[in-house]
Design an enzyme around this catalytic site. Sequence first.
Site, PDB file in Angstrom:
ATOM      1  N   ASP A 224     -10.485  26.246  34.143  1.00  0.00           N
ATOM      2  CA  ASP A 224      -9.200  25.835  33.942  1.00  0.00           C
ATOM      3  C   ASP A 224      -9.286  24.382  33.770  1.00  0.00           C
ATOM      4  OD1 ASP A 224      -5.905  26.194  34.514  1.00  0.00           O
ATOM      5  OD2 ASP A 224      -6.621  23.831  34.981  1.00  0.00           O
TER       6      ASP A 224
ATOM      7  N   TYR B 119      -7.343  16.181  30.268  1.00  0.00           N
ATOM      8  CA  TYR B 119      -8.688  15.961  31.265  1.00  0.00           C
ATOM      9  C   TYR B 119      -9.689  15.193  30.234  1.00  0.00           C
ATOM     10  CZ  TYR B 119      -6.177  19.244  34.332  1.00  0.00           C
ATOM     11  OH  TYR B 119      -5.530  20.046  35.113  1.00  0.00           O
TER      12      TYR B 119
ATOM     13  N   LYS C 290      -4.531  23.192  28.227  1.00  0.00           N
ATOM     14  CA  LYS C 290      -3.235  22.998  28.297  1.00  0.00           C
ATOM     15  C   LYS C 290      -2.860  21.893  27.316  1.00  0.00           C
ATOM     16  CE  LYS C 290      -3.764  23.548  33.314  1.00  0.00           C
ATOM     17  NZ  LYS C 290      -5.076  22.568  33.659  1.00  0.00           N
TER      18      LYS C 290
ATOM     19  N   HIS D 114       1.435  21.711  29.735  1.00  0.00           N
ATOM     20  CA  HIS D 114       1.128  20.851  30.782  1.00  0.00           C
ATOM     21  C   HIS D 114       2.405  20.444  31.621  1.00  0.00           C
ATOM     22  CE1 HIS D 114      -2.445  18.917  32.283  1.00  0.00           C
ATOM     23  NE2 HIS D 114      -1.844  19.004  33.437  1.00  0.00           N
TER      24      HIS D 114
END
Length: 282
Positions: free
Chosen positions: A43, A48, A73, A106
Amino acid sequence: MPKVTLNNGIQIPVLGFGVYTIAPEHTEQVVTEALAVGYRLIDTAAAYENEEAVGRAIAKSGIPRDELFVTTKLWVQDAGDDSAKRAFERSLRRLGLDYLDLYLIHQPFGDYYGAWRAMQNLNRQGAARAIGVSNFYPDRLVDLIDHNEITPAVNQIETHPYFQRGAEQDLMRNRGVQLGSWGPLAHGRDDLFTHRILNEIATAHGKSVAQVVLRWLIQRGIVVIPKSVRPERMAENVDVFDFRLTEDEMNRIAPLDTGSSSVFDHRDPQSVSWLGNHRFNT
Ligand code: NDP
């Protein structure tokens, strides 16, 4: 690894590996270790900023693509019909993949209706085998479901012993949406690992508190994606399929619920504005 069937028939491993807060320069090594330990669901997220490193670890692992389940996401800045489509293509490129297993909105901010229209098309084309959302409270989730063709397969929300989301899980179950837990170990906050009740249950099974918490979530039918940068903890967190909590033990964990987030309030205007105006991977 046991799997859960989503509302479109796609199967998702009930336990995966999250890579939030893992620095890009460490992510390839960490994900390589996670894959070696046996994780098959990874994930990540555009926000990120470690999708490329995840992609390198996947490519080097030699694991057949159809044995992996990759989630990423869409960040707020890329909500909207055209921009979501472009953001999806950028994420795929960074990951080095030609399809995604699960693509999530997200945050429920910005033009997420436009994003959902784009994602429905990606899903119909097979570019994203499943699509879903994250951090959607019931009101926004139900509205999105009622005014679109495709119901999100997953809503990934903060869920752990201190924030249990029982009523929301019931609603999602009724609407065909799978609850995915983020922060299953509450980021290790609020003395989770030293909590007396959790330690008593852990001792009774010869397991750790982390294992008890992950097991408790899985027995509630929730998909979990714990994060650790340490191989021994990665192995510990995946070793939760050889014991079962009793009904009494499940009931002892229920009162730990505070009913609120220990991390972020998605309904606080200041937080919404702060988060919604952050840009990543531009
Ligand atoms: P977790 O609840 O998974 O907790 C991670 C923390 O617990 C780390 O500090 C880790 O330290 C520690 N830890 C992990 N395993 C153990 C163990 N067995 N014993 C003791 N400590 C342990 O937090 P995350 O926020 O990382 O959530 C997991 C994933 O959920 C993220 O990585 C991300 O993929 C997703 N997520 C999604 C969000 C969203 O908005 N959709 C928001 C936040 C997360 P160490 O690494 O040093 O072992």
